[in-house]
Write a protein that holds these residues in place. Structure first.
Motif, short mmCIF file in Angstrom:
data_model
loop_
_atom_site.label_atom_id
_atom_site.label_comp_id
_atom_site.label_asym_id
_atom_site.label_seq_id
_atom_site.Cartn_x
_atom_site.Cartn_y
_atom_site.Cartn_z
N ALA A 12 8.82 7.67 -8.64
CA ALA A 12 9.43 7.17 -6.95
C ALA A 12 8.14 7.53 -6.03
O ALA A 12 7.78 7.59 -5.98
N ALA A 13 9.21 6.38 -5.23
CA ALA A 13 7.92 6.79 -3.42
C ALA A 13 9.02 6.82 -2.81
O ALA A 13 9.97 5.93 -2.55
N GLY A 14 8.71 7.63 -1.49
CA GLY A 14 9.24 7.80 -0.45
C GLY A 14 8.09 8.42 0.54
O GLY A 14 7.02 8.09 0.41
N THR A 15 9.61 8.57 2.19
CA THR A 15 8.41 8.79 2.94
C THR A 15 8.55 10.51 3.68
O THR A 15 8.32 11.05 4.87
N THR B 115 0.74 -0.87 0.28
CA THR B 115 -0.15 -0.13 0.12
C THR B 115 0.76 0.90 0.36
O THR B 115 1.32 1.52 1.17
N PHE B 116 0.76 1.66 -1.00
CA PHE B 116 1.86 3.13 -1.21
C PHE B 116 0.65 4.24 -0.58
O PHE B 116 1.76 5.65 -0.69
N SER B 117 -0.38 4.16 -0.52
CA SER B 117 -1.09 5.16 0.44
C SER B 117 -0.49 6.68 0.95
O SER B 117 -0.99 7.65 1.19
N ASP C 37 -6.78 5.45 -5.36
CA ASP C 37 -8.31 4.14 -5.26
C ASP C 37 -7.21 2.78 -6.38
O ASP C 37 -7.27 1.98 -6.42
N LYS C 38 -6.59 3.86 -8.01
CA LYS C 38 -5.75 3.15 -8.49
C LYS C 38 -4.49 3.01 -8.36
O LYS C 38 -3.94 2.32 -9.01
N ASN C 39 -4.61 3.37 -7.37
CA ASN C 39 -2.84 3.55 -6.57
C ASN C 39 -1.63 3.44 -7.71
O ASN C 39 -0.21 2.97 -7.84
N THR C 40 -2.05 4.72 -8.23
CA THR C 40 -1.58 5.49 -10.02
C THR C 40 -1.41 6.96 -9.19
O THR C 40 -1.58 7.60 -8.72
N VAL C 41 0.03 6.97 -10.03
CA VAL C 41 0.35 8.69 -10.13
C VAL C 41 0.07 9.26 -11.75
O VAL C 41 1.04 7.97 -11.66
N TYR C 42 0.56 10.41 -11.78
CA TYR C 42 0.33 11.12 -12.85
C TYR C 42 1.54 11.81 -13.21
O TYR C 42 1.22 13.31 -11.67
N ALA D 39 6.75 16.08 -7.22
CA ALA D 39 6.61 15.57 -5.52
C ALA D 39 4.70 15.44 -5.83
O ALA D 39 4.56 16.55 -5.52
N PHE D 40 4.35 14.27 -5.54
CA PHE D 40 3.49 14.96 -4.44
C PHE D 40 2.35 14.27 -3.21
O PHE D 40 2.65 12.99 -2.73
N MET D 41 1.95 14.46 -1.75
CA MET D 41 1.90 14.26 -0.75
C MET D 41 0.26 14.14 -0.85
O MET D 41 -0.26 13.55 -0.23
N THR D 42 -0.64 15.55 -0.75
CA THR D 42 -1.75 15.27 -0.87
C THR D 42 -2.07 16.79 -1.81
O THR D 42 -1.41 17.07 -2.72
#
Length: 122
Positions: A96-99, A28-30, A74-79, A50-53
């Motif tokens: 990329a994904a990070g915290t 879950t990358f949400s 819902d689609k676990n997708t970033v555009y 980058a997108f946080m919210t």
């Protein structure tokens, strides 16, 4: 296994537009910050967006006003919608994904996609 898969790259004329997609799977990358980097031949990988919210996004100065990052939880997708493309936008684009915010440094990225080529002809 965690995986980020990009799509949507290709060849476009200067002034044109492309939309990149990044589908996340395996976990879950949400809760993760999602973003895009790019790397041109002979250059270091650089931050793009980058997108946080929906109200908290970040863009490099070189793409601000032309590129828009968005996310479908819902689609676990970033555009990444890229408009008014320039020849200097030519690069391999990486999801990329990070915290850690802001995710402007490659050291802050926990997961990478395999990359998708974007070529802008002048």
């Amino acid at each position: 296994q965690e995986q980020l898969v990009e799509s949507g790259g290709g060849l476009v004329q200067a002034g044109g537009a492309l939309r990149l997609s990044c589908a996340a799977s395996g976990r879950t990358f949400s809760r993760y910050i999602m973003g895009w980097f790019r790397q041109a031949p002979g250059k270091e990988r650089e931050f793009v967006a980058a997108f946080m919210t929906s109200s908290l996004t970040d863009y490099s100065d070189s793409v601000k006003g032309r590129f828009t990052i968005s996310r479908d939880i819902d689609k676990n997708t970033v555009y990444l919608q890229m408009n008014s493309l320039k020849s200097e936008d030519t690069a391999v684009y990486y999801c990329a994904a990070g915290t850690r915010w802001t995710m402007r440094e490659t050291a802050r990225v926990d997961y990478w996609g395999q990359g998708t080529q974007v070529t802008v002809s002048s």
